[in-house]
Design an enzyme around this catalytic site. Structure first.
Site, PDB file in Angstrom:
ATOM      1  N   ASP A  94      -0.044  13.466  13.489  1.00  0.00           N
ATOM      2  CA  ASP A  94      -0.912  14.173  12.543  1.00  0.00           C
ATOM      3  C   ASP A  94      -0.797  15.668  12.819  1.00  0.00           C
ATOM      4  O   ASP A  94       0.004  16.079  13.672  1.00  0.00           O
ATOM      5  CB  ASP A  94      -2.367  13.680  12.646  1.00  0.00           C
ATOM      6  CG  ASP A  94      -3.061  13.718  11.290  1.00  0.00           C
ATOM      7  OD1 ASP A  94      -3.115  14.802  10.685  1.00  0.00           O
ATOM      8  OD2 ASP A  94      -3.544  12.667  10.815  1.00  0.00           O
ATOM      9  N   HIS A 118      -0.120  16.043   6.525  1.00  0.00           N
ATOM     10  CA  HIS A 118      -0.537  15.843   7.926  1.00  0.00           C
ATOM     11  C   HIS A 118       0.664  15.938   8.865  1.00  0.00           C
ATOM     12  O   HIS A 118       0.835  15.111   9.765  1.00  0.00           O
ATOM     13  CB  HIS A 118      -1.256  14.497   8.085  1.00  0.00           C
ATOM     14  CG  HIS A 118      -2.630  14.492   7.462  1.00  0.00           C
ATOM     15  ND1 HIS A 118      -3.663  15.259   7.951  1.00  0.00           N
ATOM     16  CD2 HIS A 118      -3.135  13.826   6.389  1.00  0.00           C
ATOM     17  CE1 HIS A 118      -4.752  15.060   7.213  1.00  0.00           C
ATOM     18  NE2 HIS A 118      -4.454  14.197   6.254  1.00  0.00           N
ATOM     19  N   GLU A 147      -3.740  12.764   1.505  1.00  0.00           N
ATOM     20  CA  GLU A 147      -4.156  14.165   1.584  1.00  0.00           C
ATOM     21  C   GLU A 147      -2.966  15.119   1.736  1.00  0.00           C
ATOM     22  O   GLU A 147      -2.908  15.902   2.678  1.00  0.00           O
ATOM     23  CB  GLU A 147      -5.123  14.347   2.771  1.00  0.00           C
ATOM     24  CG  GLU A 147      -6.364  13.481   2.630  1.00  0.00           C
ATOM     25  CD  GLU A 147      -7.342  13.611   3.794  1.00  0.00           C
ATOM     26  OE1 GLU A 147      -8.534  13.699   3.528  1.00  0.00           O
ATOM     27  OE2 GLU A 147      -6.908  13.609   4.969  1.00  0.00           O
TER      28      GLU A 147
HETATM   29  C1  ACM Z   1      -7.800   9.225   5.463  1.00  0.00           C
HETATM   30  O1  ACM Z   1      -8.954   9.036   5.885  1.00  0.00           O
HETATM   31  N1  ACM Z   1      -7.391  10.455   5.181  1.00  0.00           N
HETATM   32  C2  ACM Z   1      -6.875   8.133   5.236  1.00  0.00           C
END
Ligand code: ACM
Ligand code: ZN
Length: 761
Positions: free
Chosen positions: A192, A265, A328
Site C-alpha cells: 500500500d 495505493h 480508490e
Molecule cells: C477499501 O477499504 N479501500 C477497500
C-alpha cells in the site's frame, strides 16, 4: 423443516440453562453453531490414557489438536495410527463427504469423528470447544452427536500489514485464531502507500526503500492538527517467511490470498522505483492515511514490472485467487499524462474509468494465463467488469449485487458490517479507532446474500470477510481487541445455517470463549457488557432523557452530573430514565455485589433551546451514517473528533434541511451547526448555510446565512447570529461542498457533509 425444528429444540434447551446460570459456562458453546447438534447425557472423560487414533494423512490435524489441548488444558495426548480398542478419539477421512462436513459423536466411552477433506480438522475445533473440567479439575467432554457443514465457501479474514506491520509470529497467531473459528481464507494486504511488505527478488528496492517510511501520523487523520511520530517505521516478510506462513495456514486448512495493490495505493512501490508513476518523480513512502494521486502509469514498462512481481507472488502463494486491489485509484495523474492519454486513444477507450478497466483486464489475462483468477475491490466494476474476475464488495453491497447479477463471483465485505477497524463500543469509552460504529450485534446481524438476488444469482456469493485495516491498529494487543469477539460473530454468519442465527443464544455461548481468551492471554473487547446509554427525546414533552441498560453484566448502576465548573451532584442509584435539562457531563458506573466498579460511562451534553426538540428532515441522510436520525441533531451531543458513526449524520446526495419545533414561541438569537472537516475521509466544510424562522411553521422569514468563504473562515462550527426574533420553528439548510476539487483527497467525487448537532439559543 426437520432441521429447523431440531435447532429450535437445542435453543430452548440452552436458553433454559442460561436463565438459571446466566454468567456461568454452558457445556455446548460451540462457535460457530453447528448445523445439527443433539446434546446427550453423560461425559467422555479425557485422561493421559486417552489416545488419538489417526491414519497418516490425518496425523497433522491430530497433532495440532493435541498441541492445542495441551496449551489450553494442560493435557498431552498421544497420537497413534493404529486403531485402539478403548478410550480413544478416532479420526476418519471420508472423501465422499463435502469438504467442510463432519460428524462428531461423543459417547461415554469414545469419540468418533468422520470428516471430508477439511471436516476432520473442523470437528477437532468443535471438540476443543467442548472440553471443560469437573469440580475436581478432571477434563471431560459432554456427550453429543453433531452433523455439521459450512454455509459459505469463502470465510475470510484480512490483515493490513502495510499501514502497520505485524510480525511473522503474530501472523501465525492470527492464523491460529482463524482456525479456531473455522475461517478458511486469510487475505493478506501486503502492499500500500505506507509500506511494501513482501520481498521481491527481482526488485530489491521494494523492500530496501519501499518498506520504510520516515514517520507516521499518530493523531487521527480527521483532526485538524496532525501529530507525527518522526521515527523510521518499517518491516517486511522475506520469501522464506511467506512460505512458512502459507504452509502454516495450509496445515490449518486456510488458504492465503495475497493482495498486491494496483493501480492505486502504489506510493511505496513508486518511491522505490519512480519510473512506475506518470511523472517519474522521486517521492517518499506515505506517512499519513488516505488516498494519493501518485498511481501506476499505464506504460508497458509498468505492466512488465507488475507481471514480474506477480510471477514471484504466484510462486509463493498457491491460491486460485490473486487479489489486485483496484480500489480508490484517483485519475488525476492519468488525466495529465501523455502516455496514459495515448493509451486511451490507442485502445479506443472513452475515459480514465475505462483505462482502469483496461488495466485490470490486462492483469486478469496475465493471471489467467498462469491458471489463476483475479479478485479485486468493487471499483474493478468501473468501466466494465472483467468476465472472469471476482469482486470484493466493500462500499456497501451494491457492487456485490451488480457483480452477482452479471454472473461474477462475489465476496461480501461491506464496510457497514465487516470492517472490524470501526468502533465496537461507545466511542467515548473506546481507544482511538478508524471511525464508524460496528458493534458485535451488528456484525452478527449481517446476512451475506442480498435480498435483491434471485436464487440463480445467489450462488455467486462465495461468502463474506472481515477486514482489519491497520491505520489505527498499531499493536498486536489492539489488533486482538478489535478482532475479538467480533470475528466470532462473523464466523457464525458464514458457517452456521441462516435459520439458526440467534444473537441472545450466541451471546450466552460467547461467555465460554471469553474464558478461553483469558486462559490464552488474548486481549478482547468487553464492549458488549458495557452500560449502554440510550439518549432520546420524549416526544410528548420535547425533553431529553438518558436511559441506561446493562444487558450482559449484573450489578447496580449509580450516576451523577458534573457541571461546567467540575462541580458534581450527589451520586444516585439508577432506577429509571434521567432527565437532562442543562449543559453538563453525565457519569454512570456499575458496581458488582462486592462494590467493585465493573463499567463506566460518561456523556457530555450542551443544552440549548433545541435540545430534545421535535425535528424533521426534508431529505434523509445516507443510510451509512444515519444513526438515530433525525434526533441525533438535537440530542445535546456535539459529535466527537475523530468522528464516529454514532454521533454524526452523513449527507452525500442530499443537502441537510431540518425544521426544528421549539414547542412554543420564544426568542431566537443564534443557531450553531456542528459540522465536520475531515478531508482524509472526504468530509468537507459546507458550501452554504441558511437559517429561516417562523411562528406558525408555514410562513418562514430569513434569519441569516453564510456563504462558502465565510464558512471557510469560521471553520466547522457554523454560527449564524442576528438580532433576537420571536419564533417557534427554525429551518436550517446546509449544503455540501459538492464535487471535490483537484489535488484534494477524494477529488472528482462528491464531498460528504457531516452534522452532529444544531443548537438554537
Ligand atoms: C477499501 O477499504 N479501500 C477497500
Ligand atoms: Zn501515465
Amino acid at each position: 423443516m426437520g432441521r429447523i425444528i431440531k435447532l429450535g429444540f437445542v435453543f430452548t434447551l440452552m436458553l433454559t440453562v442460561s436463565a438459571a446460570f446466566c454468567q456461568t459456562s454452558l457445556e455446548y458453546s460451540i462457535i460457530p453453531l453447528p448445523a445439527k447438534m443433539k446434546p446427550m447425557t453423560g461425559y467422555f472423560k479425557l485422561s493421559k490414557q486417552t489416545v488419538v487414533s489417526a491414519s497418516k494423512p490425518l496425523a497433522q490435524d491430530a497433532q495440532i489438536f493435541v498441541d492445542l489441548l495441551n496449551e489450553v488444558n494442560g493435557l498431552k495426548l498421544n497420537v497413534y495410527d493404529e486403531p485402539t480398542k478403548v478410550n480413544f478419539i478416532r479420526l476418519k477421512h471420508n472423501p465422499k463427504l463435502k469438504a467442510d462436513a463432519y460428524t462428531l459423536a461423543v459417547t461415554r466411552s469414545n469419540v468418533e469423528i468422520t470428516g471430508g477433506d477439511n471436516g476432520v480438522f473442523y470437528a477437532l475445533q468443535s471438540l476443543l470447544q467442548l472440553v471443560s473440567s469437573d469440580s475436581l479439575g478432571n477434563l471431560r467432554i459432554p456427550c453429543v452427536q453433531i452433523n455439521d457443514e459450512s454455509r459459505f465457501q469463502w470465510r475470510g479474514m484480512h490483515l493490513d500489514a502495510s499501514r502497520h506491520f505485524f510480525s511473522k509470529e503474530f501472523v501465525k497467531k492470527y492464523i491460529d485464531y482463524l482456525a479456531i473459528y473455522k475461517m478458511n481464507t486469510f487475505h493478506w494486504h501486503l502492499t500500500d502507500d505506507q509500506g511494501w511488505r513482501i520481498e521481491i527478488k527481482k526488485y530489491p528496492k521494494l523492500t530496501q526503500v519501499g518498506s520504510i517510511r520516515k514517520g507516521t501520523l499518530i493523531s487521527h487523520a480527521s483532526t485538524e492538527i496532525a501529530v507525527m511520530d518522526t521515527a523510521n517505521y518499517g518491516g517486511f516478510y522475506t520469501q522464506d517467511d511467506v512460505r512458512e506462513i502459507v504452509a502454516y495456514a495450509k496445515a490449518r486448512h486456510i488458504t492465503v490470498v495475497p493482495e498486491i495493490e494496483m493501480p492505486g495505493h502504489a506510493v511505496a512501490a513508486i518511491s522505490s522505483y519512480p519510473f512506475l508513476s506518470c511523472s517519474g518523480k522521486q517521492i517518499d513512502v506515505e506517512q499519513t492515511w488516505g488516498v494519493f494521486d501518485d498511481v501506476y502509469c499505464t506504460k508497458d514498462s509498468v505492466f512488465e514490472f507488475i507481471e514480474d512481481v506477480l510471477l514471484e507472488v504466484m510462486d509463493l502463494f498457491p491460491s486460485t485467487y490473486i487479489h489486485v486491489g483496484g480500489d480508490e485509484c484517483p485519475k488525476t495523474a492519468w488525466k495529465g499524462c501523455p502516455t496514459c492519454q495515448a493509451r486511451i486513444k490507442e485502445m479506443g477507450l472513452k475515459n480514465e474509468e475505462e483505462l482502469q478497466s483496461y488495466f485490470i483486464h490486462r492483469i486478469e489475462k496475465f493471471l489467467n494465463s498462469h491458471h489463476r483468477k483475479l479478485i479485486g475491490w468493487d471499483e474493478i466494476l468501473q468501466g466494465g467488469l472483467s468476465p472472469n474476475s471476482a469482486v470484493m464488495s466493500w462500499q456497501g453491497i451494491d457492487g456485490g449485487i451488480a457483480a452477482a447479477k452479471k454472473g461474477n463471483f462475489v465476496v461480501m465485505t461491506p464496510d457497514s458490517h465487516c470492517y472490524l477497524n470501526h468502533y465496537q463500543g461507545d466511542p467515548t469509552n473506546e481507544p482511538l479507532a478508524n471511525g464508524g460504529y460496528t458493534p458485535l450485534e451488528k456484525v452478527y446481524s449481517y446476512e451475506p446474500i442480498p435480498a435483491e438476488l434471485l436464487p440463480a444469482q445467489q450462488k455467486f456469493i462465495l461468502g463474506a470477510q472481515g477486514n482489519m485495516w491497520s491505520e489505527y491498529i498499531r499493536t498486536d494487543a489492539f489488533f486482538e481487541y478489535m478482532l475479538f469477539p467480533r470475528m466470532c460473530a462473523l464466523a457464525e454468519v458464514v458457517w452456521s445455517p441462516k435459520a439458526s442465527k440467534n444473537f441472545v443464544n450466541f451471546r450466552i455461548r460467547l461467555n465460554n470463549h471469553f474464558d478461553m481468551f483469558d486462559k490464552r492471554n488474548i486481549n478482547y473487547s468487553r464492549a458488549v457488557c458495557e452500560i449502554k446509554k440510550n439518549i432520546y427525546s420524549d416526544l410528548a414533552t420535547s425533553k431529553l432523557y438518558i436511559e441506561l441498560k446493562q444487558e450482559y453484566s449484573s450489578g447496580d448502576i449509580y450516576y451523577w452530573f458534573e457541571d461546567e465548573n467540575g462541580k458534581a451532584t450527589p451520586t444516585q442509584k439508577y432506577e429509571t430514565r434521567v432527565l437532562v435539562d442543562k449543559s453538563c457531563t453525565f457519569h454512570a458506573i456499575s458496581r458488582n455485589k462486592e462494590g467493585v466498579v465493573m463499567n463506566k460511562v460518561s456523556q457530555k451534553f450542551m443544552h440549548t433551546k433545541s435540545t430534545g426538540a421535535k425535528i424533521k428532515l426534508s431529505f434523509p441522510p445516507s443510510s451509512k451514517y444515519s444513526y438515530n436520525s433525525p434526533h441525533t441533531l438535537a440530542d445535546g451531543i456535539s459529535g466527537s473528533i475523530p468522528w464516529n458513526g454514532k454521533e454524526w449524520l452523513g449527507f452525500l446526495e442530499n443537502p441537510m434541511e431540518a425544521v426544528i419545533d421549539l414547542g412554543e414561541v420564544t426568542e431566537v438569537s443564534q443557531v450553531l451547526v456542528h459540522t465536520l472537516n475531515s478531508e482524509a475521509s472526504w468530509i468537507y466544510l459546507a458550501k452554504k448555510a441558511t437559517v429561516e424562522v417562523s411562528e406558525n411553521g408555514v410562513d418562514f422569514v430569513k434569519f441569516g446565512a453564510l456563504n462558502q468563504e465565510e464558512i471557510a473562515k469560521i471553520g466547522r462550527m457554523i454560527l449564524i447570529k442576528n438580532n433576537p426574533v420571536k419564533a417557534r420553528y427554525v429551518k436550517v439548510y446546509v449544503e455540501s461542498m459538492g464535487m471535490i476539487g483537484k489535488g484534494l483527497p477524494g477529488a472528482d467525487h462528491n464531498a460528504w457533509l457531516f452534522i452532529s448537532e444544531i443548537g438554537v439559543e
